[in-house]
Write a protein that holds these residues in place. Structure first.
Motif, PDB file in Angstrom:
ATOM      1  N   ASP A 187       3.161  11.531  -7.836  1.00 17.89           N
ATOM      2  CA  ASP A 187       4.157  11.476  -9.083  1.00 17.89           C
ATOM      3  C   ASP A 187       3.351  12.427 -10.021  1.00 17.89           C
ATOM      4  N   GLN A 188       4.194  13.105 -10.803  1.00 19.88           N
ATOM      5  CA  GLN A 188       3.753  14.098 -11.913  1.00 19.88           C
ATOM      6  C   GLN A 188       2.911  13.200 -12.745  1.00 19.88           C
ATOM      7  N   GLU A 192       0.837  -0.944   0.067  1.00 23.06           N
ATOM      8  CA  GLU A 192      -0.161   0.031   0.046  1.00 23.06           C
ATOM      9  C   GLU A 192       0.690   1.335   0.156  1.00 23.06           C
ATOM     10  N   ALA A 193       1.846   1.382   0.667  1.00 20.71           N
ATOM     11  CA  ALA A 193       2.956   2.181   0.940  1.00 20.71           C
ATOM     12  C   ALA A 193       3.550   2.554  -0.542  1.00 20.71           C
ATOM     13  N   ILE A 194       3.938   1.461  -1.077  1.00 21.46           N
ATOM     14  CA  ILE A 194       4.570   1.503  -2.571  1.00 21.46           C
ATOM     15  C   ILE A 194       3.711   2.105  -3.488  1.00 21.46           C
ATOM     16  N   ALA A 195       2.460   1.644  -3.486  1.00 21.44           N
ATOM     17  CA  ALA A 195       1.517   2.052  -4.227  1.00 21.44           C
ATOM     18  C   ALA A 195       1.143   3.690  -4.241  1.00 21.44           C
ATOM     19  N   ALA A 196       1.420   4.157  -3.145  1.00 18.45           N
ATOM     20  CA  ALA A 196       0.845   5.656  -2.711  1.00 18.45           C
ATOM     21  C   ALA A 196       2.130   6.422  -3.113  1.00 18.45           C
ATOM     22  N   LEU A 197       3.427   5.857  -3.234  1.00 19.92           N
ATOM     23  CA  LEU A 197       4.478   6.690  -3.630  1.00 19.92           C
ATOM     24  C   LEU A 197       4.381   6.776  -5.263  1.00 19.92           C
ATOM     25  N   LEU A 198       3.994   5.419  -5.781  1.00 17.79           N
ATOM     26  CA  LEU A 198       3.944   5.602  -7.334  1.00 17.79           C
ATOM     27  C   LEU A 198       2.795   6.533  -7.682  1.00 17.79           C
ATOM     28  N   ALA A 220       7.751  13.159  -1.302  1.00 19.97           N
ATOM     29  CA  ALA A 220       7.918  14.758  -1.664  1.00 19.97           C
ATOM     30  C   ALA A 220       8.875  15.281  -0.503  1.00 19.97           C
ATOM     31  N   ALA A 221       8.384  14.882   0.870  1.00 15.07           N
ATOM     32  CA  ALA A 221       9.055  15.690   1.741  1.00 15.07           C
ATOM     33  C   ALA A 221      10.648  15.380   1.774  1.00 15.07           C
ATOM     34  N   GLU A 222      11.267  14.266   1.315  1.00 10.73           N
ATOM     35  CA  GLU A 222      12.477  13.942   1.064  1.00 10.73           C
ATOM     36  C   GLU A 222      13.039  13.940  -0.218  1.00 10.73           C
ATOM     37  N   ARG A 223      12.676  14.769  -1.126  1.00 11.68           N
ATOM     38  CA  ARG A 223      13.321  15.047  -2.522  1.00 11.68           C
ATOM     39  C   ARG A 223      14.302  15.835  -2.198  1.00 11.68           C
ATOM     40  N   SER A 224      15.163  15.946  -3.208  1.00 16.03           N
ATOM     41  CA  SER A 224      16.176  16.878  -3.394  1.00 16.03           C
ATOM     42  C   SER A 224      17.218  17.085  -2.214  1.00 16.03           C
ATOM     43  N   ARG A 225      17.373  15.868  -1.383  1.00 13.72           N
ATOM     44  CA  ARG A 225      18.065  16.012  -0.141  1.00 13.72           C
ATOM     45  C   ARG A 225      19.312  14.852  -0.063  1.00 13.72           C
ATOM     46  N   GLY A 226      19.375  14.245  -1.444  1.00 11.26           N
ATOM     47  CA  GLY A 226      20.357  13.229  -1.526  1.00 11.26           C
ATOM     48  C   GLY A 226      20.032  11.788  -1.287  1.00 11.26           C
ATOM     49  N   LEU A 227      18.822  11.570  -1.291  1.00 19.40           N
ATOM     50  CA  LEU A 227      18.461  10.196  -0.882  1.00 19.40           C
ATOM     51  C   LEU A 227      18.449   9.413  -2.002  1.00 19.40           C
ATOM     52  N   GLY A 228      17.887   9.949  -3.227  1.00 27.39           N
ATOM     53  CA  GLY A 228      17.512   9.180  -4.413  1.00 27.39           C
ATOM     54  C   GLY A 228      19.228   8.884  -5.081  1.00 27.39           C
ATOM     55  N   THR A 229      20.095   9.741  -4.676  1.00 30.04           N
ATOM     56  CA  THR A 229      21.479   9.350  -5.210  1.00 30.04           C
ATOM     57  C   THR A 229      21.734   8.223  -4.428  1.00 30.04           C
ATOM     58  N   ALA A 230      21.796   8.160  -3.033  1.00 29.97           N
ATOM     59  CA  ALA A 230      22.262   7.112  -2.078  1.00 29.97           C
ATOM     60  C   ALA A 230      21.501   5.856  -2.657  1.00 29.97           C
ATOM     61  N   MET A 231      20.308   5.913  -3.070  1.00 28.25           N
ATOM     62  CA  MET A 231      19.677   4.793  -3.542  1.00 28.25           C
ATOM     63  C   MET A 231      20.072   4.183  -4.995  1.00 28.25           C
ATOM     64  N   ILE A 246       7.975   4.414   5.448  1.00 24.56           N
ATOM     65  CA  ILE A 246       8.434   4.147   3.995  1.00 24.56           C
ATOM     66  C   ILE A 246       8.478   5.445   3.219  1.00 24.56           C
ATOM     67  N   VAL A 247       9.554   6.058   2.941  1.00 25.14           N
ATOM     68  CA  VAL A 247       9.758   7.027   2.268  1.00 25.14           C
ATOM     69  C   VAL A 247      10.155   7.184   0.757  1.00 25.14           C
ATOM     70  N   ALA A 248      10.550   5.737   0.244  1.00 24.61           N
ATOM     71  CA  ALA A 248      11.152   5.668  -1.165  1.00 24.61           C
ATOM     72  C   ALA A 248      10.867   4.207  -1.409  1.00 24.61           C
ATOM     73  N   THR A 249      11.024   3.974  -2.674  1.00 29.79           N
ATOM     74  CA  THR A 249      10.945   2.579  -3.147  1.00 29.79           C
ATOM     75  C   THR A 249      11.762   2.624  -4.614  1.00 29.79           C
ATOM     76  N   MET A 250      12.030   1.429  -5.034  1.00 30.62           N
ATOM     77  CA  MET A 250      12.482   1.195  -6.277  1.00 30.62           C
ATOM     78  C   MET A 250      12.640  -0.191  -6.554  1.00 30.62           C
ATOM     79  N   GLN A 251      12.257  -0.805  -7.910  1.00 27.27           N
ATOM     80  CA  GLN A 251      12.505  -2.141  -8.305  1.00 27.27           C
ATOM     81  C   GLN A 251      13.898  -2.477  -9.177  1.00 27.27           C
ATOM     82  N   LEU A 252      14.404  -3.361  -8.896  1.00 26.08           N
ATOM     83  CA  LEU A 252      15.853  -3.645  -9.409  1.00 26.08           C
ATOM     84  C   LEU A 252      15.575  -5.032 -10.239  1.00 26.08           C
ATOM     85  N   THR A 253      15.817  -5.172 -11.416  1.00 25.83           N
ATOM     86  CA  THR A 253      16.179  -6.317 -12.259  1.00 25.83           C
ATOM     87  C   THR A 253      17.261  -6.681 -12.946  1.00 25.83           C
TER      88      THR A 253
END
Length: 588
Positions: free
Chosen positions: A462-463, A453-459, A530-541, A501-508
């Motif tokens: 989004d724009q 449910e949290a993943i679906a909310a993150l998806l 949204a609250a965690e964007r532009s703070r470096g979390l995406g880069t770390a992921m 949960i503040v982020a998600t990704m799928q790797l294959t």
């Protein structure tokens, strides 16, 4: 590679063949190792063998398999030796010559399982005093050929079974190519036996440490610390468990490196903690260590195992590492001399042994997944507890054999339950999952069903989310089931310090033939709250994702994003991604 028991081995129904070689009279007498003398001295009996089963990848004539098997036997001296009872009752070892033979079909009786038929053959052919005490079997089915190779334990160990399988496959490949079958003879195990016999006696401090551990175990080899029921041998109970998959195994290994110890030492920490909790005693166990102390023995076949003792009293990485190091040192000396004060190994009911084999570190490899290869043990009566760990590319697996009594089921089973839970918890809490961003710590971990449910909310947040995503949670849950069934996928979530949960990704990981057979890492669905964007979390992921791909052999990372996502494209470009290809998509 999985460990199994012949009772659990799943074999397809078909025609069952065994290869009867021709055998000469006994020839030159050879030295007998300490462990061989102990094993063979117990006499002929069923279940003293070990085996390896695998499926041949291509159609193969039985005659070609026989030729390849004879080439393997010719290369490894221990397969051309046989034991006989000596005049004094001790076993004698002699050379024998082995030549071509014939294929014999073994009937599978009505109502009989194929694995039971195989067990009967191996029990009869692979007993200590058989000449020879090894057997090649082939199961012919419409789907192909399954090979089972077994030998009495006096002549092989688990490493040796890999050597035998590799050499048999190599000989088959060479036969198809019409070239030389195998390299020259490998150094014979009897040379190793003589080398050990010629070594100096153990120093006093080694003798004293053996005395201490055996004394603390009641004057016998270490025993399982909880009651097992009746002391006489009982029908065995065998449990096979997959402790880690690849990802948890990698996480566990990263934690071990962070602690400055081996993966084995970190596993000993868990076993020590569990033993302390359930029995209130230190972990004490017989600890087999390999004696291939020189690289010349790496391609040899034989029982290159000596027994040691492991005592771990403190559930802490450095202390466990020291205990493992000591055990290896205690097993580096001739045992006949060390154990002479007890008249040999002081075995008693309830003996506890722990074996560890990291196949990833061995210089001998086979494609165990492609060949559907399995280590196979015999079925026996037992009064002891034996635990085997196998670590390979697919993760960590264990097999445990213990007496099938009410007490042992409860106590050994409970010990195993707690151990597996502890190991898995250690993997999940590994430093591998930590992301440190701007003074804050996040944890990246595999998503669970409760996280959908949290993943679906993150998806959706989004724009393009409102147009692309849906509101029916059931569809996401169904998709989750499909994703997690495929081991090539890793669906991850990132939790903050409040466990939200503040982020998600799928790797294959996608294997392929292009780029010289390179695998590639596909990154999809990377979303940050949204609250965690532009703070470096995406880069770390993304850095974590790249390490994830490298560990699986990926040489290329790829990501797609909508042309309208200008910020996303700038983000990926800043991290080294280039628009080198045109991605085309359409609805189907």
């Amino acid at each position: 590679m999985r460990l199994t028991n012949v009772s659990h081995l799943r074999l397809p129904f078909g025609r069952l063949w065994g290869y009867d070689v021709s055998v000469s009279a006994l020839d030159r007498r050879l030295p007998v190792s300490f462990d061989q003398r102990l094993h063979v001295g117990a006499g002929d009996r069923p279940g003293s063998w070990m085996a390896l089963s695998f499926r041949l990848p291509t159609p193969t004539r039985r005659e070609s398999i026989a030729d390849a098997w004879l080439a393997v036997v010719a290369r490894h001296g221990t397969l051309r030796t046989a034991f006989v009872p000596g005049a004094d009752g001790d076993p004698e070892l002699h050379e024998i010559d082995i030549g071509p033979g014939t294929w014999v079909e073994h009937q599978v009786s009505p109502g009989q399982a194929v694995n039971d038929a195989v067990r009967d053959i191996l029990d009869a052919a692979c007993s200590p005093y058989q000449q020879p005490s090894h057997r090649l079997c082939v199961l012919e089915t419409a789907a192909g050929l399954t090979v089972v190779i077994a030998a009495d334990h006096a002549h092989v160990d688990m490493w040796s079974m890999l050597v035998i399988a590799r050499d048999l496959l190599s000989a088959l490949d060479a036969g198809r190519a019409g070239c030389e079958s195998l390299p020259g003879p490998a150094p014979a195990f009897v040379e190793h036996t003589q080398a050990l016999l010629d070594r100096n006696a153990a120093p006093d401090h080694v003798r004293h440490r053996w005395e201490d551990i055996i004394g603390d175990s009641g004057g016998v080899m270490p025993q399982f610390p909880l009651p097992l029921g009746a002391p006489d041998p009982q029908r065995e109970r065998v449990e096979v468990r997959d402790v880690f998959d690849f990802d948890d195994g990698a996480a566990f290994a990263v934690q071990a490196r962070n602690d400055g110890v081996s993966t084995l030492a970190l596993a000993v920490v868990a076993m020590t903690a569990v033993t302390r909790e359930l029995a209130g005693t230190p972990l004490r166990a017989v600890f087999p260590v390999h004696s291939r102390f020189d690289g010349k023995w790496h391609d040899s076949v034989g029982w290159f195992i000596t027994n040691s003792v492991l005592e771990s009293a403190v559930a802490e990485p450095r202390a466990a590492a020291a205990a493992v190091k000591e055990a290896v040192q205690l097993g580096s000396w001739p045992l006949a001399d060390v154990l002479a004060p007890w008249g040999g190994m002081p075995v008693a009911p309830g003996m506890f042994a722990i074996s560890w084999l990291d196949l990833r570190r061995l210089p001998v490899r086979i494609d165990s997944v492609g060949l559907d290869a399995h280590y196979v043990s015999a079925t026996i009566d037992t009064d002891s507890v034996m635990l085997w760990f196998i670590l390979d590319e697919s993760g960590l697996h264990l097999r445990c054999r213990y007496p099938d009594t009410v007490e042992a089921r409860a106590n050994v089973g409970g010990w195993l339950d707690l151990l597996v839970a502890r190991l898995q918890a250690d993997a999940r809490s590994s430093v591998r999952g930590l992301l440190r961003v701007a003074g804050r710590t996040f944890r990246l971990e595999r998503a669970g069903r409760d996280d959908v449910e949290a993943i679906a909310a993150l998806l959706s947040d989004d724009q393009f989310g409102p147009d692309r995503e849906c509101v029916e949670l059931e569809r996401y849950e169904a998709a989750y089931n499909v994703v997690v069934r495929d081991s090539s996928n890793y669906l991850g979530v990132v939790r903050n310090g409040a466990d939200r949960i503040v982020a998600t990704m799928q790797l294959t990981v996608i294997p392929g033939l292009s780029r010289g057979g390179s695998s590639r890492l596909q990154i999809e669905g990377l979303r940050v709250a949204a609250a965690e964007r532009s703070r470096g979390l995406g880069t770390a992921m993304l850095e974590w994702a790249h390490n994830f791909g490298r560990a699986r052999g990926a040489q290329l990372a790829q990501v797609t994003t909508d042309e309208a996502r200008e910020r996303a494209r700038a983000f990926y470009t800043r991290l080294g991604y280039r628009t080198a290809h045109v991605g085309l998509k359409r609805r189907i």
